[in-house]
Design an enzyme around this catalytic site. Sequence first.
Site, PDB file in Angstrom:
ATOM      1  N   LYS A 157       1.761   2.256  -4.997  1.00 38.97           N
ATOM      2  CA  LYS A 157       2.350   1.725  -6.236  1.00 38.97           C
ATOM      3  C   LYS A 157       1.495   2.036  -7.446  1.00 38.97           C
ATOM      4  O   LYS A 157       1.993   2.257  -8.538  1.00 38.97           O
ATOM      5  CB  LYS A 157       2.520   0.200  -6.142  1.00 38.97           C
ATOM      6  CG  LYS A 157       3.660  -0.234  -5.260  1.00 38.97           C
ATOM      7  CD  LYS A 157       3.901  -1.728  -5.356  1.00 38.97           C
ATOM      8  CE  LYS A 157       2.866  -2.577  -4.671  1.00 38.97           C
ATOM      9  NZ  LYS A 157       2.828  -2.465  -3.220  1.00 38.97           N
ATOM     10  N   GLN A 170       2.117  -6.253  -3.033  1.00 41.07           N
ATOM     11  CA  GLN A 170       2.437  -6.213  -1.593  1.00 41.07           C
ATOM     12  C   GLN A 170       3.729  -5.409  -1.373  1.00 41.07           C
ATOM     13  O   GLN A 170       4.015  -4.516  -2.145  1.00 41.07           O
ATOM     14  CB  GLN A 170       2.555  -7.628  -0.998  1.00 41.07           C
ATOM     15  CG  GLN A 170       1.242  -8.369  -0.895  1.00 41.07           C
ATOM     16  CD  GLN A 170       0.864  -9.079  -2.171  1.00 41.07           C
ATOM     17  OE1 GLN A 170       1.656  -9.789  -2.740  1.00 41.07           O
ATOM     18  NE2 GLN A 170      -0.363  -8.921  -2.621  1.00 41.07           N
ATOM     19  N   GLY A 224      -4.301  -4.919  -4.643  1.00 42.73           N
ATOM     20  CA  GLY A 224      -5.434  -4.137  -5.125  1.00 42.73           C
ATOM     21  C   GLY A 224      -4.995  -2.725  -5.383  1.00 42.73           C
ATOM     22  O   GLY A 224      -4.360  -2.127  -4.542  1.00 42.73           O
ATOM     23  N   HIS A 225      -5.271  -2.244  -6.586  1.00 40.94           N
ATOM     24  CA  HIS A 225      -5.081  -0.821  -6.745  1.00 40.94           C
ATOM     25  C   HIS A 225      -6.062  -0.206  -7.719  1.00 40.94           C
ATOM     26  O   HIS A 225      -6.678  -0.888  -8.530  1.00 40.94           O
ATOM     27  CB  HIS A 225      -3.619  -0.453  -7.025  1.00 40.94           C
ATOM     28  CG  HIS A 225      -3.042  -1.097  -8.223  1.00 40.94           C
ATOM     29  ND1 HIS A 225      -2.006  -1.981  -8.158  1.00 40.94           N
ATOM     30  CD2 HIS A 225      -3.357  -0.962  -9.506  1.00 40.94           C
ATOM     31  CE1 HIS A 225      -1.720  -2.372  -9.366  1.00 40.94           C
ATOM     32  NE2 HIS A 225      -2.512  -1.767 -10.206  1.00 40.94           N
ATOM     33  N   ASP A 269       0.816  -1.227   0.000  1.00 42.75           N
ATOM     34  CA  ASP A 269       0.000   0.000   0.000  1.00 42.75           C
ATOM     35  C   ASP A 269       0.847   1.274   0.000  1.00 42.75           C
ATOM     36  O   ASP A 269       0.467   2.282   0.586  1.00 42.75           O
ATOM     37  CB  ASP A 269      -0.953   0.039   1.218  1.00 42.75           C
ATOM     38  CG  ASP A 269      -1.712  -1.253   1.381  1.00 42.75           C
ATOM     39  OD1 ASP A 269      -2.221  -1.749   0.363  1.00 42.75           O
ATOM     40  OD2 ASP A 269      -1.772  -1.778   2.504  1.00 42.75           O
TER      41      ASP A 269
HETATM   42  P1  IMP Z   1      -2.327 -12.936   2.403  1.00 41.75           P
HETATM   43  O1  IMP Z   1      -1.428 -12.394   1.347  1.00 41.75           O
HETATM   44  O2  IMP Z   1      -3.779 -12.783   2.075  1.00 41.75           O
HETATM   45  O3  IMP Z   1      -1.962 -14.332   2.816  1.00 41.75           O
HETATM   46  O4  IMP Z   1      -2.108 -12.031   3.716  1.00 41.75           O
HETATM   47  C1  IMP Z   1      -0.899 -12.071   4.469  1.00 41.75           C
HETATM   48  C2  IMP Z   1      -0.519 -10.696   5.011  1.00 41.75           C
HETATM   49  O5  IMP Z   1      -0.188  -9.855   3.909  1.00 41.75           O
HETATM   50  C3  IMP Z   1      -1.638  -9.969   5.748  1.00 41.75           C
HETATM   51  O6  IMP Z   1      -1.047  -9.189   6.777  1.00 41.75           O
HETATM   52  C4  IMP Z   1      -2.240  -9.054   4.716  1.00 41.75           C
HETATM   53  O7  IMP Z   1      -2.852  -7.911   5.286  1.00 41.75           O
HETATM   54  C5  IMP Z   1      -0.990  -8.680   3.942  1.00 41.75           C
HETATM   55  N1  IMP Z   1      -1.274  -8.299   2.543  1.00 41.75           N
HETATM   56  C6  IMP Z   1      -1.537  -9.110   1.506  1.00 41.75           C
HETATM   57  N2  IMP Z   1      -1.715  -8.415   0.381  1.00 41.75           N
HETATM   58  C7  IMP Z   1      -1.528  -7.123   0.704  1.00 41.75           C
HETATM   59  C8  IMP Z   1      -1.528  -5.908  -0.054  1.00 41.75           C
HETATM   60  O8  IMP Z   1      -1.725  -5.881  -1.270  1.00 41.75           O
HETATM   61  N3  IMP Z   1      -1.286  -4.764   0.648  1.00 41.75           N
HETATM   62  C9  IMP Z   1      -1.016  -4.765   1.998  1.00 41.75           C
HETATM   63  N4  IMP Z   1      -0.989  -5.874   2.725  1.00 41.75           N
HETATM   64  C10 IMP Z   1      -1.245  -7.050   2.091  1.00 41.75           C
END
Ligand code: IMP
Length: 430
Positions: free
Chosen positions: A16, A224, A40-41, A13
């Site tokens: 990007k 991420q 997500g963006h 976040d």
């Molecule tokens: P997962 O990727 O759904 O397994 O989540 C694992 C961790 O990564 C959690 O703390 C989520 O909040 C974080 N996370 C996953 N995708 C994003 C993203 O696009 N932005 C910020 N945090 C993310």
Amino acid sequence: MANVAVVGAQWGDEGKGKIVDWLSERADVVVRFQGGHNAGHTLVIDGKVYKLSLLPSGIVRPGKLSVIGNGVVVDPWHLAKEIDSLKSQGIVINRDNLRIAENASLILPLHRELDILREEAAGAAKIGTTGRGIGPAYEDKVGRRAIRTGDLLDLQNLRGKIDRLLLHHNALLRGFGKPELDGQKVYDELMQVRDTVVTYLDPVWHLLDEMKKGRKRILFEGAQGILLDIDHGTYPYVTSSNTIAGQAANGSGMGPSAVSYVLGIAKAYTTRVGSGPFPSEQANDIGEWIGQRGKEFGTVTGRKRRCGWFDAVLVRQAIKTSGIQGIALTKLDVLDGLEEIKVCVAYMLDGKRIDIFPSSEEAQARVEPIYQSFEGWKDSSAGARSWTQLPAQAVKYVRYLEELIECPVALLSTSPERNDTILMKDPFED
Ligand code: IMP
């Protein structure tokens, strides 16, 4: 000619979307190389808003090739939904502008259900995942039982592969006291989305090699952030993929030399969604103020983001583990008006000063930030398009961060508006 990898240098976040959009306009090919629809963006182009989670940003721009690499986990139901939604907004999507690696792993409904089941069972120890099935899908990939995109081309063998997968998952479901899954049902469900995936399949490593030979500009779009990397992040509070820049090569089937410039994105402060350590977190009025001004709510889950001061130790570490050559600093304007700004410059751990973040979960939870206090600025930095338009104190802040993180700021973003950007170094011009 430079190929650029863009990665988040914090916990995701970092803003990007705007930077990737700006770069994708100038690229010929945009490649996603890890993660899935947990990203997500929002892109705003000519006043139209597009929401992307799985598809590369190039998809909304005519004449660009978008590639989903082998390192991505693909939820075909989500893919179909995202494609339909973009098509309904007038975006043309076909084999000419979208290709999906035939060796990418699929996310099935059983992965999503397991993700949620595990998080519920973990109670207070939960990771705080996005609930999209990302972790369980990557587990099956390394467990060598995943259904891959290319398996949808070979229906004779698909049923057997589903049985191999269910041998594992039904054992888990029995353990959770849940009903077992029927292989034929999983097969029938997959058939509903098969065409969506199959239409775009390709040995993309080969296609990318051709693009490289043709001197096309390739943009590797990370999702991420590096602090969520499965190896280098705040394990176990991480995502299940490698988010570092090295993954751009692994996750697309190109060698490391394919990436000539690594751009890291960092916010002028820090945020995090989900659980895990966050030494410079401000769970107080300051954090609340930053969150409100910065509109810090998750794009995918809508969750409120935790907010805190810029952590120079963590960003410097991210810069090293990804070989970042320049930083795009975003959301500087959010700090406008603060009397005092703090920056975490080191930690105290068990009575000792340290300047790297420890790798053990327990030590990470114990570190205490050491702050350098910095005088804020009253004037607005929002919308500045040159250094001279910035308050002098804001320039000092940026210069100070550069020194601490041992990396130049290549780009400074001063509002969500794409032209409100100060460019010091063009990542594509190497
Ligand atoms: P997962 O990727 O759904 O397994 O989540 C694992 C961790 O990564 C959690 O703390 C989520 O909040 C974080 N996370 C996953 N995708 C994003 C993203 O696009 N932005 C910020 N945090 C993310």
